[in-house]
Write a protein that holds these residues in place. Sequence first.
Motif, PDB file in Angstrom:
ATOM      1  N   ALA A   1    -111.117  30.850  -4.078  1.00 36.17           N
ATOM      2  CA  ALA A   1    -112.197  30.555  -3.704  1.00 36.17           C
ATOM      3  C   ALA A   1    -112.616  28.948  -3.256  1.00 36.17           C
ATOM      4  O   ALA A   1    -113.173  28.442  -2.196  1.00 36.17           O
ATOM      5  CB  ALA A   1    -113.420  30.677  -4.600  1.00 36.17           C
ATOM      6  N   ARG A   2    -112.054  28.009  -4.416  1.00 38.93           N
ATOM      7  CA  ARG A   2    -112.160  26.730  -3.907  1.00 38.93           C
ATOM      8  C   ARG A   2    -111.329  26.330  -2.628  1.00 38.93           C
ATOM      9  O   ARG A   2    -111.835  25.487  -1.841  1.00 38.93           O
ATOM     10  CB  ARG A   2    -111.643  25.941  -5.082  1.00 38.93           C
ATOM     11  N   ASP A   3    -110.260  26.775  -2.553  1.00 36.30           N
ATOM     12  CA  ASP A   3    -109.463  26.568  -1.154  1.00 36.30           C
ATOM     13  C   ASP A   3    -110.014  26.789  -0.013  1.00 36.30           C
ATOM     14  O   ASP A   3    -110.115  26.052   1.007  1.00 36.30           O
ATOM     15  CB  ASP A   3    -107.935  27.030  -1.243  1.00 36.30           C
ATOM     16  N   ILE A   4    -110.691  28.103  -0.130  1.00 34.63           N
ATOM     17  CA  ILE A   4    -111.510  28.374   1.206  1.00 34.63           C
ATOM     18  C   ILE A   4    -112.653  27.615   1.506  1.00 34.63           C
ATOM     19  O   ILE A   4    -112.842  27.337   2.457  1.00 34.63           O
ATOM     20  CB  ILE A   4    -111.903  29.943   0.943  1.00 34.63           C
ATOM     21  N   ALA A   5    -113.297  27.114   0.377  1.00 30.30           N
ATOM     22  CA  ALA A   5    -114.668  26.553   0.408  1.00 30.30           C
ATOM     23  C   ALA A   5    -114.080  25.057   1.032  1.00 30.30           C
ATOM     24  O   ALA A   5    -115.060  24.660   2.131  1.00 30.30           O
ATOM     25  CB  ALA A   5    -115.293  26.268  -0.828  1.00 30.30           C
ATOM     26  N   TYR A   6    -113.053  24.483   0.493  1.00 31.67           N
ATOM     27  CA  TYR A   6    -112.656  23.053   0.971  1.00 31.67           C
ATOM     28  C   TYR A   6    -112.334  23.068   2.431  1.00 31.67           C
ATOM     29  O   TYR A   6    -112.588  22.384   3.129  1.00 31.67           O
ATOM     30  CB  TYR A   6    -111.288  22.982   0.310  1.00 31.67           C
ATOM     31  N   GLU A   7    -111.697  24.353   2.804  1.00 33.27           N
ATOM     32  CA  GLU A   7    -111.331  24.323   4.284  1.00 33.27           C
ATOM     33  C   GLU A   7    -112.297  24.262   4.916  1.00 33.27           C
ATOM     34  O   GLU A   7    -112.246  24.080   6.397  1.00 33.27           O
ATOM     35  CB  GLU A   7    -110.226  25.285   4.352  1.00 33.27           C
ATOM     36  N   ARG A   8    -113.381  25.220   4.785  1.00 38.06           N
ATOM     37  CA  ARG A   8    -114.626  25.356   5.628  1.00 38.06           C
ATOM     38  C   ARG A   8    -115.356  24.109   5.699  1.00 38.06           C
ATOM     39  O   ARG A   8    -115.813  23.883   6.653  1.00 38.06           O
ATOM     40  CB  ARG A   8    -115.364  26.617   5.005  1.00 38.06           C
TER      41      ARG A   8
ATOM     42  N   ILE B   1    -112.857  46.310  -9.088  1.00 38.71           N
ATOM     43  CA  ILE B   1    -113.302  46.877 -10.408  1.00 38.71           C
ATOM     44  C   ILE B   1    -111.947  47.186 -11.508  1.00 38.71           C
ATOM     45  O   ILE B   1    -111.986  47.024 -12.561  1.00 38.71           O
ATOM     46  CB  ILE B   1    -113.724  48.355 -10.124  1.00 38.71           C
ATOM     47  N   GLY B   2    -110.596  47.657 -11.018  1.00 38.46           N
ATOM     48  CA  GLY B   2    -109.769  47.648 -11.635  1.00 38.46           C
ATOM     49  C   GLY B   2    -109.403  46.328 -12.730  1.00 38.46           C
ATOM     50  O   GLY B   2    -109.029  46.253 -14.083  1.00 38.46           O
ATOM     51  N   ARG B   3    -109.337  45.268 -11.900  1.00 41.95           N
ATOM     52  CA  ARG B   3    -108.980  44.002 -12.460  1.00 41.95           C
ATOM     53  C   ARG B   3    -110.197  43.416 -13.306  1.00 41.95           C
ATOM     54  O   ARG B   3    -109.938  42.766 -14.209  1.00 41.95           O
ATOM     55  CB  ARG B   3    -108.594  42.959 -11.444  1.00 41.95           C
ATOM     56  N   ASP B   4    -111.530  43.668 -13.082  1.00 36.91           N
ATOM     57  CA  ASP B   4    -112.728  43.213 -13.770  1.00 36.91           C
ATOM     58  C   ASP B   4    -112.618  44.131 -14.864  1.00 36.91           C
ATOM     59  O   ASP B   4    -112.744  43.609 -16.093  1.00 36.91           O
ATOM     60  CB  ASP B   4    -114.047  43.718 -12.898  1.00 36.91           C
ATOM     61  N   ILE B   5    -112.193  45.413 -15.174  1.00 33.95           N
ATOM     62  CA  ILE B   5    -111.979  46.052 -16.456  1.00 33.95           C
ATOM     63  C   ILE B   5    -110.850  45.417 -17.219  1.00 33.95           C
ATOM     64  O   ILE B   5    -111.231  45.423 -18.089  1.00 33.95           O
ATOM     65  CB  ILE B   5    -111.926  47.577 -16.160  1.00 33.95           C
TER      66      ILE B   5
ATOM     67  N   GLY C   1    -109.300  37.603 -26.312  1.00 35.91           N
ATOM     68  CA  GLY C   1    -109.358  36.218 -26.234  1.00 35.91           C
ATOM     69  C   GLY C   1    -108.248  35.879 -25.148  1.00 35.91           C
ATOM     70  O   GLY C   1    -107.289  36.629 -25.088  1.00 35.91           O
ATOM     71  N   GLY C   2    -108.323  34.407 -24.888  1.00 33.39           N
ATOM     72  CA  GLY C   2    -107.277  34.248 -23.908  1.00 33.39           C
ATOM     73  C   GLY C   2    -107.659  33.850 -22.559  1.00 33.39           C
ATOM     74  O   GLY C   2    -108.744  34.097 -22.046  1.00 33.39           O
ATOM     75  N   GLU C   3    -106.814  33.311 -21.746  1.00 26.73           N
ATOM     76  CA  GLU C   3    -107.113  32.866 -20.373  1.00 26.73           C
ATOM     77  C   GLU C   3    -107.150  34.398 -19.565  1.00 26.73           C
ATOM     78  O   GLU C   3    -106.306  35.196 -19.639  1.00 26.73           O
ATOM     79  CB  GLU C   3    -105.948  32.031 -19.832  1.00 26.73           C
ATOM     80  N   MET C   4    -108.105  34.209 -18.705  1.00 27.48           N
ATOM     81  CA  MET C   4    -108.532  35.415 -17.654  1.00 27.48           C
ATOM     82  C   MET C   4    -107.675  35.154 -16.590  1.00 27.48           C
ATOM     83  O   MET C   4    -108.409  34.389 -15.512  1.00 27.48           O
ATOM     84  CB  MET C   4    -109.886  35.709 -17.461  1.00 27.48           C
ATOM     85  N   LYS C   5    -106.590  35.297 -16.138  1.00 28.30           N
ATOM     86  CA  LYS C   5    -105.775  34.800 -15.216  1.00 28.30           C
ATOM     87  C   LYS C   5    -106.111  35.369 -13.627  1.00 28.30           C
ATOM     88  O   LYS C   5    -106.044  34.489 -12.775  1.00 28.30           O
ATOM     89  CB  LYS C   5    -104.183  35.285 -15.302  1.00 28.30           C
ATOM     90  N   SER C   6    -106.618  36.681 -13.705  1.00 25.13           N
ATOM     91  CA  SER C   6    -106.947  36.975 -12.526  1.00 25.13           C
ATOM     92  C   SER C   6    -108.386  36.227 -12.010  1.00 25.13           C
ATOM     93  O   SER C   6    -108.701  35.975 -10.707  1.00 25.13           O
ATOM     94  CB  SER C   6    -107.364  38.624 -12.575  1.00 25.13           C
ATOM     95  N   TYR C   7    -109.391  35.776 -12.937  1.00 23.18           N
ATOM     96  CA  TYR C   7    -110.377  35.061 -12.516  1.00 23.18           C
ATOM     97  C   TYR C   7    -109.791  33.677 -12.132  1.00 23.18           C
ATOM     98  O   TYR C   7    -110.529  32.925 -11.267  1.00 23.18           O
ATOM     99  CB  TYR C   7    -111.411  35.164 -13.756  1.00 23.18           C
ATOM    100  N   VAL C   8    -108.937  32.938 -12.944  1.00 17.94           N
ATOM    101  CA  VAL C   8    -108.344  31.714 -12.591  1.00 17.94           C
ATOM    102  C   VAL C   8    -107.926  31.791 -11.096  1.00 17.94           C
ATOM    103  O   VAL C   8    -108.174  30.805 -10.317  1.00 17.94           O
ATOM    104  CB  VAL C   8    -107.309  31.156 -13.500  1.00 17.94           C
ATOM    105  N   GLU C   9    -107.135  32.785 -10.622  1.00 13.62           N
ATOM    106  CA  GLU C   9    -106.625  33.071  -9.342  1.00 13.62           C
ATOM    107  C   GLU C   9    -107.751  33.265  -8.528  1.00 13.62           C
ATOM    108  O   GLU C   9    -107.524  32.356  -7.248  1.00 13.62           O
ATOM    109  CB  GLU C   9    -105.685  34.048  -9.422  1.00 13.62           C
TER     110      GLU C   9
END
Length: 103
Positions: free
Chosen positions: A56-63, A30-34, A43-51
Amino acid sequence: MLVVTTEKIPGQEFEVLGLVKGSTIQCKNIGRDIGSSFKNLVGGEMKSYVEMMNQARDIAYERMVQDAARFPADAIVAMRFATSSIAQGAAEVMAYGTAVKFK
């Protein structure tokens, strides 16, 4: 495990084993979402969502690779990622492809 986005591997003949996949659903606290909501206003890049999405892509790939090991496969061809929004601040990432065995 060899993983390619192409439908063929140059110089290789193979037998198709079947669909393989891996997925995960990730969300931010919730803190990062706020904090990201404020970023959305200016405006600008939402770095926490990029991370979050990179993880998530790394986890899905490994699975997906683990799923291919059950055949056992030599490679995965036609690998793709798909994403969908589950809820505000949460997303599913799926990695999928075709498991193959070299002849």
